[in-house]
Scaffold this motif. Structure first.
Motif, PDB file in Angstrom:
ATOM      1  N   GLY A   1      -2.819  -2.727  -6.338  1.00  0.00           N
ATOM      2  CA  GLY A   1      -1.743  -2.761  -5.351  1.00  0.00           C
ATOM      3  C   GLY A   1      -0.513  -2.149  -6.003  1.00  0.00           C
TER       4      GLY A   1
ATOM      5  N   PRO B   1      -1.441   1.331   4.371  1.00  0.00           N
ATOM      6  CA  PRO B   1      -1.418   0.646   5.666  1.00  0.00           C
ATOM      7  C   PRO B   1      -1.324   1.669   6.794  1.00  0.00           C
ATOM      8  CG  PRO B   1       0.231  -0.235   4.142  1.00  0.00           C
ATOM      9  CD  PRO B   1      -0.259   1.043   3.559  1.00  0.00           C
TER      10      PRO B   1
ATOM     11  N   SER C   1       1.546   7.431   6.935  1.00  0.00           N
ATOM     12  CA  SER C   1       2.123   6.243   6.292  1.00  0.00           C
ATOM     13  C   SER C   1       3.383   6.598   5.516  1.00  0.00           C
ATOM     14  CB  SER C   1       1.094   5.618   5.348  1.00  0.00           C
ATOM     15  OG  SER C   1       1.698   4.764   4.416  1.00  0.00           O
TER      16      SER C   1
ATOM     17  N   THR D   1       2.020   0.575  -1.315  1.00  0.00           N
ATOM     18  CA  THR D   1       2.856  -0.276  -0.471  1.00  0.00           C
ATOM     19  C   THR D   1       4.321  -0.008  -0.773  1.00  0.00           C
ATOM     20  OG1 THR D   1       3.331  -2.572   0.180  1.00  0.00           O
ATOM     21  CG2 THR D   1       2.741  -2.187  -2.119  1.00  0.00           C
TER      22      THR D   1
ATOM     23  N   PRO E   1       4.780  -4.888  -4.271  1.00  0.00           N
ATOM     24  CA  PRO E   1       3.667  -5.568  -3.601  1.00  0.00           C
ATOM     25  C   PRO E   1       3.813  -7.076  -3.515  1.00  0.00           C
ATOM     26  CG  PRO E   1       2.855  -3.970  -5.199  1.00  0.00           C
ATOM     27  CD  PRO E   1       4.327  -4.104  -5.435  1.00  0.00           C
TER      28      PRO E   1
ATOM     29  N   SER F   1       4.660  -8.354   1.318  1.00  0.00           N
ATOM     30  CA  SER F   1       3.715  -7.249   1.446  1.00  0.00           C
ATOM     31  C   SER F   1       2.388  -7.732   2.024  1.00  0.00           C
ATOM     32  CB  SER F   1       3.472  -6.605   0.082  1.00  0.00           C
ATOM     33  OG  SER F   1       2.402  -5.687   0.141  1.00  0.00           O
TER      34      SER F   1
ATOM     35  N   TYR G   1      -0.272  -6.325   1.517  1.00  0.00           N
ATOM     36  CA  TYR G   1      -1.304  -6.088   0.509  1.00  0.00           C
ATOM     37  C   TYR G   1      -1.786  -7.381  -0.132  1.00  0.00           C
ATOM     38  CZ  TYR G   1      -3.363  -5.327  -4.027  1.00  0.00           C
ATOM     39  OH  TYR G   1      -4.198  -5.418  -5.110  1.00  0.00           O
TER      40      TYR G   1
END
Length: 231
Positions: A7, A35, A42, A99, A103, A107, A109
């Motif tokens: 991540g 995402p 994104s 992200t 993270p 988040s 994630y």
């Protein structure tokens, strides 16, 4: 041997705020997950690609993460996302999940991270510069000094009691609730500074409560400092 899930925080918007470790790991991973259904749309991808243009040639995986408070829909999306990532990991592929910011701060994630770790996979976090630190720097203001506490608050939830807290309050993702939050600041004679789309090409800065608009984008962050209250 299974692959590793990373991540990776890409920072708040300015590609130059990406860490060296984040850049290195993104380049090392064979799969880039982000995402959203369309990876190249994104925001996190658009930040990273400016520093690592070669990721366009890598395997891209879009992980749909709906903006909803419906716990059933959220759980289903997390399970589906974890399933997509699991397929890559089982093939021995290392996956970089990009992200915004860090993270560990609000988040989506983290849900995937915990799910896959529980299933026996290796998942690691590579931190990034959080948006509230970047926003404070852009506004040339400190966040905490001496014994002041610092409160990080999701603006989508109840903020009335949060405004009573001592120290500095940071309201994240204030866009949809901006008019209500501004109204509360005015009522309590509090001065807030706002950054919209910090570090992005359409960044906007607002130096006091009066300047804050009633509407703004999703990535709007307000800093309210105790010592800037109007007595």
């Amino acid at each position: 041997m299974s692959g590793v899930l990373y991540g990776i925080g890409v920072g708040p918007g300015d590609p130059e705020l990406m860490t060296l470790k984040a850049v290195r790991k993104i380049r090392e991973c064979s799969v880039i997950a982000v995402p959203g259904r369309q990876p190249e749309d994104s925001t996190a991808f658009q930040i990273a690609v400016k520093i690592c243009p070669e990721i366009r040639e890598k395997e891209l995986a879009g992980i749909h993460m709906p903006m909803t408070r419906d716990e059933t829909k959220l759980r289903e999306s997390h399970e589906t996302g974890a399933s997509v990532l699991r397929e890559y990991l089982l093939k021995g592929e290392d996956v970089a999940f990009l992200t915004l910011g860090d993270p560990t701060v609000y988040s989506t994630y983290l849900y995937l991270h915990r799910m896959l770790r529980k299933q026996g996979f290796t998942a690691k976090i590579i931190n990034g510069i959080p948006s509230f630190c970047a926003a404070a720097a852009r506004m040339d203001t400190g966040l905490a000094e001496k014994n002041q506490p610092l409160h990080i608050i999701p603006a989508a939830y109840e903020v009335e009691n949060s405004l009573k807290l001592s120290g500095t309050k940071v309201f994240m993702k204030a866009g949809k609730n901006l008019s209500k939050l501004k109204e509360k600041l005015v009522q309590r004679n509090l001065s807030g500074k706002m950054v919209e789309n910090c570090g992005m090409t359409d960044e906007k800065l607002y130096g006091c409560t009066d300047e804050i608009p009633l509407e703004a984008g999703y990535y709007s962050l307000i800093i309210v400092k105790e010592q800037e209250e109007t007595k």
